[in-house]
Design a protein around this motif. Structure first.
Motif, PDB file in Angstrom:
ATOM      1  N   ILE A   3       0.875  -1.173   0.000  1.00 14.29           N
ATOM      2  CA  ILE A   3       0.000   0.000   0.000  1.00 14.29           C
ATOM      3  C   ILE A   3       0.908   1.216   0.000  1.00 14.29           C
ATOM      4  O   ILE A   3       1.761   1.360   0.878  1.00 14.29           O
ATOM      5  CB  ILE A   3      -0.917  -0.011   1.244  1.00 14.29           C
ATOM      6  N   PHE A   4       0.760   2.050  -1.014  1.00 15.26           N
ATOM      7  CA  PHE A   4       1.685   3.174  -1.158  1.00 15.26           C
ATOM      8  C   PHE A   4       1.188   4.427  -0.435  1.00 15.26           C
ATOM      9  O   PHE A   4       1.966   5.139   0.175  1.00 15.26           O
ATOM     10  CB  PHE A   4       1.889   3.508  -2.638  1.00 15.26           C
ATOM     11  N   GLY A   5      -0.103   4.696  -0.552  1.00 16.38           N
ATOM     12  CA  GLY A   5      -0.554   5.965   0.013  1.00 16.38           C
ATOM     13  C   GLY A   5      -2.051   6.007   0.228  1.00 16.38           C
ATOM     14  O   GLY A   5      -2.799   5.184  -0.315  1.00 16.38           O
ATOM     15  N   GLY A  65      -2.948   1.638 -13.380  1.00 16.69           N
ATOM     16  CA  GLY A  65      -1.806   1.900 -14.252  1.00 16.69           C
ATOM     17  C   GLY A  65      -1.018   0.615 -14.424  1.00 16.69           C
ATOM     18  O   GLY A  65      -1.466  -0.455 -14.024  1.00 16.69           O
ATOM     19  N   GLU A  66       0.172   0.748 -15.003  1.00 18.30           N
ATOM     20  CA  GLU A  66       0.974  -0.452 -15.247  1.00 18.30           C
ATOM     21  C   GLU A  66       1.582  -0.978 -13.952  1.00 18.30           C
ATOM     22  O   GLU A  66       1.767  -2.169 -13.765  1.00 18.30           O
ATOM     23  CB  GLU A  66       2.087  -0.104 -16.241  1.00 18.30           C
ATOM     24  N   THR A  67       1.888  -0.046 -13.052  1.00 14.67           N
ATOM     25  CA  THR A  67       2.594  -0.450 -11.837  1.00 14.67           C
ATOM     26  C   THR A  67       1.799  -0.210 -10.553  1.00 14.67           C
ATOM     27  O   THR A  67       2.222  -0.611  -9.488  1.00 14.67           O
ATOM     28  CB  THR A  67       3.910   0.332 -11.726  1.00 14.67           C
ATOM     29  N   PHE A  68       0.722   0.496 -10.681  1.00 10.77           N
ATOM     30  CA  PHE A  68      -0.044   0.755  -9.447  1.00 10.77           C
ATOM     31  C   PHE A  68      -1.517   0.923  -9.803  1.00 10.77           C
ATOM     32  O   PHE A  68      -1.887   1.074 -10.976  1.00 10.77           O
ATOM     33  CB  PHE A  68       0.470   2.000  -8.733  1.00 10.77           C
ATOM     34  N   LYS A  69      -2.365   0.860  -8.788  1.00 10.91           N
ATOM     35  CA  LYS A  69      -3.778   1.169  -9.015  1.00 10.91           C
ATOM     36  C   LYS A  69      -4.291   2.040  -7.875  1.00 10.91           C
ATOM     37  O   LYS A  69      -3.745   1.999  -6.765  1.00 10.91           O
ATOM     38  CB  LYS A  69      -4.604  -0.124  -9.119  1.00 10.91           C
ATOM     39  N   MET A  70      -5.286   2.830  -8.137  1.00 14.18           N
ATOM     40  CA  MET A  70      -5.924   3.591  -7.073  1.00 14.18           C
ATOM     41  C   MET A  70      -7.362   3.129  -6.931  1.00 14.18           C
ATOM     42  O   MET A  70      -8.103   3.025  -7.896  1.00 14.18           O
ATOM     43  CB  MET A  70      -5.797   5.107  -7.285  1.00 14.18           C
ATOM     44  N   THR A  71      -7.710   2.809  -5.694  1.00 14.31           N
ATOM     45  CA  THR A  71      -9.060   2.356  -5.396  1.00 14.31           C
ATOM     46  C   THR A  71      -9.780   3.493  -4.694  1.00 14.31           C
ATOM     47  O   THR A  71      -9.239   4.089  -3.766  1.00 14.31           O
ATOM     48  CB  THR A  71      -9.011   1.119  -4.488  1.00 14.31           C
ATOM     49  N   LEU A  83      -7.028   4.905  -2.097  1.00 13.68           N
ATOM     50  CA  LEU A  83      -5.901   4.110  -1.644  1.00 13.68           C
ATOM     51  C   LEU A  83      -5.043   3.762  -2.858  1.00 13.68           C
ATOM     52  O   LEU A  83      -5.544   3.201  -3.834  1.00 13.68           O
ATOM     53  CB  LEU A  83      -6.414   2.844  -0.966  1.00 13.68           C
ATOM     54  N   LEU A  84      -3.757   4.110  -2.802  1.00 18.99           N
ATOM     55  CA  LEU A  84      -2.832   3.763  -3.882  1.00 18.99           C
ATOM     56  C   LEU A  84      -2.088   2.505  -3.485  1.00 18.99           C
ATOM     57  O   LEU A  84      -1.421   2.480  -2.443  1.00 18.99           O
ATOM     58  CB  LEU A  84      -1.843   4.915  -4.109  1.00 18.99           C
ATOM     59  N   THR A  85      -2.235   1.466  -4.300  1.00 19.21           N
ATOM     60  CA  THR A  85      -1.628   0.185  -3.957  1.00 19.21           C
ATOM     61  C   THR A  85      -0.934  -0.398  -5.170  1.00 19.21           C
ATOM     62  O   THR A  85      -1.060   0.117  -6.287  1.00 19.21           O
ATOM     63  CB  THR A  85      -2.702  -0.826  -3.504  1.00 19.21           C
ATOM     64  N   SER A  86      -0.233  -1.519  -4.944  1.00 20.20           N
ATOM     65  CA  SER A  86       0.298  -2.271  -6.078  1.00 20.20           C
ATOM     66  C   SER A  86      -0.868  -2.966  -6.773  1.00 20.20           C
ATOM     67  O   SER A  86      -1.944  -3.139  -6.194  1.00 20.20           O
ATOM     68  CB  SER A  86       1.341  -3.273  -5.589  1.00 20.20           C
ATOM     69  N   ILE A  87      -0.642  -3.394  -8.017  1.00 20.23           N
ATOM     70  CA  ILE A  87      -1.713  -3.958  -8.838  1.00 20.23           C
ATOM     71  C   ILE A  87      -2.387  -5.162  -8.174  1.00 20.23           C
ATOM     72  O   ILE A  87      -3.604  -5.288  -8.161  1.00 20.23           O
ATOM     73  CB  ILE A  87      -1.137  -4.417 -10.204  1.00 20.23           C
TER      74      ILE A  87
END
Lengths: 138, 236
Positions: A3-5, A65-71, A83-87
């Motif tokens: 989870i990035f942010g 995106g290619e490297t991350f997704k936002m939910t 929430l910005l997370t990995s795919i």
């Protein structure tokens, strides 16, 4: 998986809370975060009118995106949690619900919080730390 | 009191049997009319009696939602904060509000003690009174006893009730510029009213005493009036 942010966007499109967890995404300046949040708010408003079925729609829920997704979680009162997370992160929806829980408890029930203003509450910080920690999930 | 209670206390029966229910003659009081009360309760969960007719001794179903209380208390603090000039003033006002609650808590507890036990007891000595506040008042108001009751080492007239996670402050984060504030002043007001009602006048204040394990830990400091200690001395 990570989870990035986490962002909290108020119903007017202002970014009232932003916090980074795991490393992996490029860091932006606080001004860029504000612009991004405001833009997302606008995009979300338009996507919620895109539905082919008449009536109200939830709008965009996941942007990938290619490297991350936002939910994106839109609450009944118009506050958005992003929430910005990995795919591959499977817990994004569950985590957002728990963040909403923490927000309802530690922000909305706190008499020293002004609605629609930036969140500065130790209780909320602690709840988020306990929930997400350093953002590394399994 | 009226005959509307399911099991009125035997000592009250002769006085009350002739009286009608309070809602039947509600025009005399500033109560909502009986009709609105009945429809309001029917719209909810069927045939629940309205709040004035509920049995005061049923403590199990009398609990209210913690979230609802937190929202209400949050509004109370915000309302009060808009009308005061400083932290001391805010604490004093919260104390006063708690005092109004405390008066009713004591009355309710005595009412319950009278009807539940064969030999109801009124506390007159200091220590049993404090124990009863620590255990019974806390259980009646917050659903569990407080965590500790301590006597001050330095001052003979000071006692402390300690709550590790006070219900009123569970969701409150006090900002740094108000770090001296303790919203448990409300609780202190309740304690002050109960002590006053028991004939043990005291000044009660609340202080945050956080520990690593319990960040919300709060001490309710009771400073008894001189007369109380003098009387205790005579009763020994």
């Amino acid at each position: 998986m990570a989870i990035f942010g986490l962002w909290v966007i108020n119903k007017a499109g202002g970014l009232v809370y932003q916090r980074n967890f795991a490393d992996g995404l490029a860091q932006l300046t606080s001004n860029e975060y504000l612009v991004l949040a405001g833009t997302l708010h606008g995009i979300h408003a338009i996507t919620s009118r895109l539905s082919p079925i008449p009536g109200s729609s939830s709008g965009a829920q996941v942007i990938e995106g290619e490297t991350f997704k936002m939910t994106i979680l839109l609450t009944a009162t118009g506050t958005k949690f992003v929430l910005l997370t990995s795919i591959a992160e499977p817990s994004a929806d569950g985590t957002l619900q728990k963040v909403y829980d923490a927000y309802a408890d530690a922000v909305m029930k706190n008499p020293f919080h002004t609605p629609e203003m930036p969140i500065r509450s130790d209780g909320f910080e602690q709840r988020i730390t306990a929930l997400i920690g350093d953002g590394r999930t399994s | 009191m009226s005959s509307a209670y399911a099991h009125p206390h035997p000592r009250l029966s002769s006085v009350t049997s002739a009286a009608s229910s309070p809602t039947a003659s509600s025009s005399r009081f500033s109560l909502p009319s009986a009709a609105t009360l009945v429809t309001a309760s029917k719209a909810g969960t069927g045939q629940r009696p309205n709040i004035y007719d509920r049995n005061l001794n049923k403590t199990r179903v009398a609990e209210v939602s913690g979230s609802a209380f937190s929202f209400l208390f949050s509004e109370v603090v915000q309302y009060t904060q808009k009308r005061v000039s400083g932290i001391n003033d805010l604490e004093r006002r919260l104390n006063t509000l708690g005092y109004r609650v405390g008066i009713r808590v004591l009355e309710l507890m005595i009412w319950r003690a009278e009807s539940s036990s064969k030999a109801p007891k009124r506390e007159i000595r200091l220590l049993p009174s404090l124990m009863s506040i620590h255990t019974h008042v806390w259980r009646a108001v917050f659903g569990r006893p407080a965590d500790a009751l301590e006597k001050s080492v330095e001052n003979a007239d000071e006692y402390m009730i300690i709550d590790n996670d006070p219900l009123v402050e569970r969701h409150i984060s006090v900002p740094k510029d108000l770090s001296q504030l303790s919203c448990s002043s409300f609780t202190a007001g309740i304690v002050e009213a109960v002590l006053d009602g028991l004939g043990l006048p005291a000044r009660v204040t609340a202080h945050s005493t956080p520990t690593a394990q319990y960040p919300n830990r709060t001490t309710v400091l009771i400073k008894l009036e001189k007369s109380v200690l003098e009387r205790e001395e005579l009763l020994k």
